[in-house]
Design a protein around this motif. Structure first.
Motif, PDB file in Angstrom:
ATOM      1  N   GLY A   1       0.923  -0.974   0.057  1.00  0.00           N
ATOM      2  CA  GLY A   1      -0.502  -0.360  -0.277  1.00  0.00           C
ATOM      3  C   GLY A   1       0.615   1.299  -0.358  1.00  0.00           C
ATOM      4  N   CYS A   2       0.182   2.614   0.389  1.00  0.00           N
ATOM      5  CA  CYS A   2       1.065   3.654   0.030  1.00  0.00           C
ATOM      6  C   CYS A   2       0.959   4.328   1.577  1.00  0.00           C
ATOM      7  CB  CYS A   2      -0.004   4.382  -0.861  1.00  0.00           C
ATOM      8  SG  CYS A   2       1.004   6.175  -0.804  1.00  0.00           S
ATOM      9  N   PRO A   3       2.024   4.549   1.628  1.00  0.00           N
ATOM     10  CA  PRO A   3       2.303   5.343   2.863  1.00  0.00           C
ATOM     11  C   PRO A   3       1.277   6.078   3.156  1.00  0.00           C
ATOM     12  CG  PRO A   3       3.911   4.921   2.416  1.00  0.00           C
ATOM     13  CD  PRO A   3       3.471   4.357   1.396  1.00  0.00           C
ATOM     14  N   TYR A   4       1.286   7.254   1.979  1.00  0.00           N
ATOM     15  CA  TYR A   4       0.914   8.324   2.348  1.00  0.00           C
ATOM     16  C   TYR A   4      -0.908   8.757   2.183  1.00  0.00           C
ATOM     17  CZ  TYR A   4      -0.428  13.382   0.934  1.00  0.00           C
ATOM     18  OH  TYR A   4      -1.432  14.602   0.511  1.00  0.00           O
ATOM     19  N   ALA A   5      -1.287   6.923   1.774  1.00  0.00           N
ATOM     20  CA  ALA A   5      -2.848   6.636   2.178  1.00  0.00           C
ATOM     21  C   ALA A   5      -3.131   6.583   3.286  1.00  0.00           C
ATOM     22  CB  ALA A   5      -2.673   5.913   1.314  1.00  0.00           C
TER      23      ALA A   5
ATOM     24  N   GLU B   1      -8.594  10.640   2.352  1.00  0.00           N
ATOM     25  CA  GLU B   1      -7.211   9.746   2.716  1.00  0.00           C
ATOM     26  C   GLU B   1      -5.931   9.893   1.390  1.00  0.00           C
ATOM     27  OE1 GLU B   1      -8.899   6.391   5.033  1.00  0.00           O
ATOM     28  OE2 GLU B   1      -8.996   7.785   6.379  1.00  0.00           O
ATOM     29  N   GLY B   2      -5.033  10.006   1.410  1.00  0.00           N
ATOM     30  CA  GLY B   2      -3.668  10.181   0.412  1.00  0.00           C
ATOM     31  C   GLY B   2      -4.729  10.881  -0.375  1.00  0.00           C
ATOM     32  N   CYS B   3      -4.089  11.266  -1.517  1.00  0.00           N
ATOM     33  CA  CYS B   3      -4.179  12.016  -2.975  1.00  0.00           C
ATOM     34  C   CYS B   3      -6.136  11.743  -3.041  1.00  0.00           C
ATOM     35  CB  CYS B   3      -3.483  11.660  -4.478  1.00  0.00           C
ATOM     36  SG  CYS B   3      -1.575  11.735  -3.760  1.00  0.00           S
ATOM     37  N   ILE B   4      -6.643  12.767  -3.375  1.00  0.00           N
ATOM     38  CA  ILE B   4      -7.974  12.468  -3.782  1.00  0.00           C
ATOM     39  C   ILE B   4      -8.502  12.083  -5.283  1.00  0.00           C
ATOM     40  CG2 ILE B   4      -8.697  15.163  -4.802  1.00  0.00           C
ATOM     41  CD1 ILE B   4     -10.564  15.138  -2.511  1.00  0.00           C
ATOM     42  N   PHE B   5      -7.817  11.821  -5.474  1.00  0.00           N
ATOM     43  CA  PHE B   5      -8.128  11.336  -7.053  1.00  0.00           C
ATOM     44  C   PHE B   5      -7.419   9.475  -6.977  1.00  0.00           C
ATOM     45  CE2 PHE B   5      -3.898  13.242  -7.863  1.00  0.00           C
ATOM     46  CZ  PHE B   5      -3.374  12.445  -8.179  1.00  0.00           C
ATOM     47  N   CYS B   6      -6.463   8.876  -6.002  1.00  0.00           N
ATOM     48  CA  CYS B   6      -6.119   8.236  -6.284  1.00  0.00           C
ATOM     49  C   CYS B   6      -7.417   6.329  -5.742  1.00  0.00           C
ATOM     50  CB  CYS B   6      -4.829   7.754  -5.280  1.00  0.00           C
ATOM     51  SG  CYS B   6      -4.343   6.693  -5.884  1.00  0.00           S
ATOM     52  N   ASP B   7      -7.865   6.185  -6.630  1.00  0.00           N
ATOM     53  CA  ASP B   7      -9.012   4.768  -6.203  1.00  0.00           C
ATOM     54  C   ASP B   7      -7.857   3.666  -5.052  1.00  0.00           C
ATOM     55  OD1 ASP B   7      -7.300   4.757  -8.407  1.00  0.00           O
ATOM     56  OD2 ASP B   7      -8.386   3.267  -8.952  1.00  0.00           O
ATOM     57  N   VAL B   8      -6.727   3.593  -5.828  1.00  0.00           N
ATOM     58  CA  VAL B   8      -5.308   2.318  -5.186  1.00  0.00           C
ATOM     59  C   VAL B   8      -5.219   2.474  -3.882  1.00  0.00           C
ATOM     60  CG1 VAL B   8      -3.086   1.445  -5.550  1.00  0.00           C
ATOM     61  CG2 VAL B   8      -4.669   1.939  -7.830  1.00  0.00           C
ATOM     62  N   SER B   9      -5.092   4.168  -3.274  1.00  0.00           N
ATOM     63  CA  SER B   9      -4.659   3.768  -1.958  1.00  0.00           C
ATOM     64  C   SER B   9      -5.893   3.667  -1.765  1.00  0.00           C
ATOM     65  CB  SER B   9      -3.915   5.412  -1.757  1.00  0.00           C
ATOM     66  OG  SER B   9      -4.608   6.278  -1.973  1.00  0.00           O
ATOM     67  N   ARG B  10      -7.002   3.966  -1.633  1.00  0.00           N
ATOM     68  CA  ARG B  10      -8.343   3.803  -0.584  1.00  0.00           C
ATOM     69  C   ARG B  10      -8.407   2.597  -0.118  1.00  0.00           C
ATOM     70  NH1 ARG B  10     -13.808   7.068  -1.795  1.00  0.00           N
ATOM     71  NH2 ARG B  10     -14.595   7.319   0.250  1.00  0.00           N
TER      72      ARG B  10
ATOM     73  N   ASP C   1       7.415   1.417  -3.946  1.00  0.00           N
ATOM     74  CA  ASP C   1       7.006   2.322  -2.944  1.00  0.00           C
ATOM     75  C   ASP C   1       7.033   3.276  -3.152  1.00  0.00           C
ATOM     76  OD1 ASP C   1       7.526   2.991  -0.130  1.00  0.00           O
ATOM     77  OD2 ASP C   1       8.961   2.261   0.426  1.00  0.00           O
ATOM     78  N   GLU C   2       6.307   4.536  -2.418  1.00  0.00           N
ATOM     79  CA  GLU C   2       6.059   5.427  -2.370  1.00  0.00           C
ATOM     80  C   GLU C   2       6.648   6.367  -2.105  1.00  0.00           C
ATOM     81  OE1 GLU C   2       3.216   3.598  -3.014  1.00  0.00           O
ATOM     82  OE2 GLU C   2       2.842   4.822  -5.167  1.00  0.00           O
ATOM     83  N   TYR C   3       8.004   6.045  -0.887  1.00  0.00           N
ATOM     84  CA  TYR C   3       8.743   6.981  -0.040  1.00  0.00           C
ATOM     85  C   TYR C   3       9.842   5.801  -0.380  1.00  0.00           C
ATOM     86  CZ  TYR C   3       5.599  10.034   1.524  1.00  0.00           C
ATOM     87  OH  TYR C   3       4.875  10.985   1.738  1.00  0.00           O
TER      88      TYR C   3
ATOM     89  N   CYS D   1       7.871   8.115  -7.242  1.00  0.00           N
ATOM     90  CA  CYS D   1       8.511   8.183  -5.556  1.00  0.00           C
ATOM     91  C   CYS D   1       7.458   9.541  -5.301  1.00  0.00           C
ATOM     92  CB  CYS D   1      10.057   8.810  -6.104  1.00  0.00           C
ATOM     93  SG  CYS D   1      10.978   9.438  -4.294  1.00  0.00           S
ATOM     94  N   ARG D   2       7.494  10.389  -4.617  1.00  0.00           N
ATOM     95  CA  ARG D   2       6.829  11.286  -4.268  1.00  0.00           C
ATOM     96  C   ARG D   2       7.694  12.177  -3.963  1.00  0.00           C
ATOM     97  NH1 ARG D   2       1.698  12.710  -2.118  1.00  0.00           N
ATOM     98  NH2 ARG D   2       3.297  13.888  -0.770  1.00  0.00           N
ATOM     99  N   VAL D   3       7.440  14.130  -4.400  1.00  0.00           N
ATOM    100  CA  VAL D   3       8.403  14.526  -4.390  1.00  0.00           C
ATOM    101  C   VAL D   3       8.385  14.772  -3.072  1.00  0.00           C
ATOM    102  CG1 VAL D   3       8.381  17.605  -4.191  1.00  0.00           C
ATOM    103  CG2 VAL D   3       7.348  16.276  -6.270  1.00  0.00           C
TER     104      VAL D   3
ATOM    105  N   CYS E   1      -5.222  17.159  -2.578  1.00  0.00           N
ATOM    106  CA  CYS E   1      -4.645  16.669  -1.662  1.00  0.00           C
ATOM    107  C   CYS E   1      -3.110  15.950  -2.033  1.00  0.00           C
ATOM    108  CB  CYS E   1      -5.584  15.289  -1.167  1.00  0.00           C
ATOM    109  SG  CYS E   1      -7.186  16.088  -0.878  1.00  0.00           S
ATOM    110  N   LYS E   2      -2.402  16.609  -2.529  1.00  0.00           N
ATOM    111  CA  LYS E   2      -0.861  16.010  -2.565  1.00  0.00           C
ATOM    112  C   LYS E   2       0.000  16.159  -1.589  1.00  0.00           C
ATOM    113  CE  LYS E   2       0.760  13.639  -5.661  1.00  0.00           C
ATOM    114  NZ  LYS E   2       0.756  12.752  -5.889  1.00  0.00           N
ATOM    115  N   GLY E   3      -0.619  17.348  -0.764  1.00  0.00           N
ATOM    116  CA  GLY E   3       0.787  17.506   0.532  1.00  0.00           C
ATOM    117  C   GLY E   3       1.873  17.673  -0.169  1.00  0.00           C
TER     118      GLY E   3
HETATM  119  S1  SF4 Z   1      -1.736   8.298  -5.813  1.00  0.00           S
HETATM  120 FE1  SF4 Z   1       1.135   7.883  -5.079  1.00  0.00          FE
HETATM  121  S2  SF4 Z   1       0.986   8.496  -2.987  1.00  0.00           S
HETATM  122 FE2  SF4 Z   1      -0.671   9.521  -3.145  1.00  0.00          FE
HETATM  123  S3  SF4 Z   1      -2.281   8.013  -2.602  1.00  0.00           S
HETATM  124 FE3  SF4 Z   1      -2.093   7.158  -4.460  1.00  0.00          FE
HETATM  125  S4  SF4 Z   1      -0.340   6.009  -3.946  1.00  0.00           S
HETATM  126 FE4  SF4 Z   1       0.177   7.195  -2.650  1.00  0.00          FE
END
Ligand code: SF4
Length: 440
Positions: free
Chosen positions: A179-183, A210-219, A253-255, A281-283, A326-328
């Motif tokens: 999974g994604c830590p940012y989620a 929770e996590g980026c607002i468009f991300c279905d995978v993290s959710r 791994d996003e980190y 990788c995340r910024v 919600c990219k943070g």
């Molecule tokens: S877009 Fe990437 S960083 Fe953002 S919640 Fe999804 S997997 Fe994580």
């Protein structure tokens, strides 16, 4: 058994489906392959192949990673009609099986795949048992943990266009985090209505993401921790080799930067010869490790291993849009990150790859529902001022895609439930630009 997925035909593996086929074969004694169906496939040839493959076998087919393709959904329906048992697995299996809520009151919404799938399996393949192959009308679930089954037979992947073709995997995947830590990062964002609805009586809504607002995978998956170091190395060890070196692989791994130096040292110690590691990788990870990167890249250079930042989710060069996503991160963070990469590129040359012309494909989302002239101007000004078009900007931007089960899907449904506005659906996607009624 066959696990069918979407595939572009490029020589990359499909980790989840290939792990599942390996599990069926090694743990359940069910010979299995993965067949990636290309967009240009011949249905007639595929159905003939399926007929021949399943002669004398249990007629159970699995599907994963359909990418919202309606041609594949139609294929599932056809196989079910022919008497096959159809099972859905992979990302968003639960949500895609069930569909959107309240489809009786909102008949335009996605009704789910339960009419064509006999069952859906949500979670890691570890929880799958032989009797699940006979499940009917069931949603089967198994919780994610970081101790999941991770063996992969990299030779079990084929593609299909007009005929079954073995795919020699030349880009593998190694799971470093489940999974994604940012989620895990929950936040509330205030979203104004889409620009095209500003003249209408549409509310501004507070949405929790929770996590980026468009991300279905993290959710879908959440975050369940890092894989133990020796299990990461075991995955690397099992990758195919070309000319004595492991094929390039994506470290999932996003980190990834907290693990990368250790991974390089351990492969050196165990005399595993690598060729290239791709990072998604995340910024904020690059900025947090800016001072460690020179040491990591020096080690990579001594081992002749390329490090590619293959996909950094910049997504926008406008602070307001980054906040809505919600990219943070902010535009200032992006500028710092790109400056770090450019500086390191000058020093490490071909050991560090991050540019578009080196094969990287970074995220830039446009159009979005909030593209007013001010947002477009600010985005374009930043792209110009910081020369992102030289190395960072992808050849084509990606329109904001709203999967029905993402947090933005909730936003769309809230607009629909508080107004008479209805948005189009296209399979599992919500067409935020397509108003079905104009509401008077
Ligand atoms: S877009 Fe990437 S960083 Fe953002 S919640 Fe999804 S997997 Fe994580």
């Amino acid at each position: 058994m066959i696990i069918f997925t979407h595939h572009t035909g490029e020589p990359h593996g499909i980790l989840g489906a290939q792990v599942a086929a390996t599990f069926f074969e090694r743990k359940l004694s069910i010979p299995s392959i993965v067949v990636g169906i290309k967009r240009d496939f011949s249905k007639e040839h595929l159905l003939r192949f399926i007929d021949e493959y399943y002669a004398g076998k249990d007629t159970v087919v699995a599907f994963s990673h359909l990418c919202g393709r309606k041609d594949l959904i139609a294929l599932v329906g056809e196989l079910k009609q022919q008497g096959f048992t159809t099972i859905l697995g992979g990302p968003q299996a639960r949500q895609d099986y069930r569909g959107e809520p309240s489809t009786d009151a909102y008949p335009h919404r996605f009704k789910g795949l339960h009419s064509v799938m006999d069952a859906a399996f949500q979670g890691p393949i570890d929880g799958f048992r032989s009797d699940h192959l006979r499940a009917r009308g069931n949603l089967l679930e198994h919780p994610w943990t970081k101790d999941i089954f991770l063996e992969v037979d990299w030779s079990n992947l084929y593609t299909f266009s007009n005929a079954l073709t073995k795919l020699e995997v030349r880009l593998g995947q190694v799971l470093n985090a489940v999974g994604c830590p940012y989620a895990s990062k929950a936040q509330t964002v205030t979203l104004p209505p889409p620009v095209m609805l500003r003249e209408r009586d549409v509310p501004t809504l507070d949405i929790r993401s929770e996590g980026c607002i468009f991300c279905d995978v993290s959710r879908d998956k959440g975050y369940h921790g890092l894989i133990e170091g020796d299990r990461v190395i075991a995955q690397v060890r099992r990758l195919p080799e070309v000319e004595g070196r492991k094929i390039p692989f994506e470290l999932i791994d996003e980190y990834p930067l907290r693990s990368l130096g250790r991974l390089l040292k351990e492969t050196e110690r165990q005399r595993i010869v690598l060729s290239q590691i791709n990072l998604v990788c995340r910024v904020d990870d690059i900025n947090a490790h800016a001072s460690d990167l020179a040491d990591i890249l020096s080690l990579a250079r001594s081992l002749n291993v390329k490090i590619m930042f293959s996909s950094i989710g910049f997504e926008s060069f406008n602070d307001r849009l980054l906040e809505y996503f919600c990219k943070g991160i902010t535009v200032a963070d992006i500028i710092r990150c790109v400056e770090t990469l450019r500086r390191l590129k000058d020093r490490f040359g071909s050991i560090l790859l991050y540019r578009r012309d080196e094969g990287a494909n970074h995220g830039f989302i446009r159009p979005t529902p909030w593209d007013d002239p001010e947002a477009i101007r600010e985005n374009d000004t930043n792209i110009f001022l910081h020369r992102f078009f030289e190395d960072i900007l992808p050849e084509h931007s990606t329109p904001l895609i709203i999967h029905h089960a993402s947090t933005l899907g909730d936003w769309i449904r809230q607009i629909e439930s508080t107004t008479d506005i209805r948005f189009g659906r296209d399979g599992t996607w919500i067409e935020w630009w397509n108003l079905l009624n104009h509401g008077g």
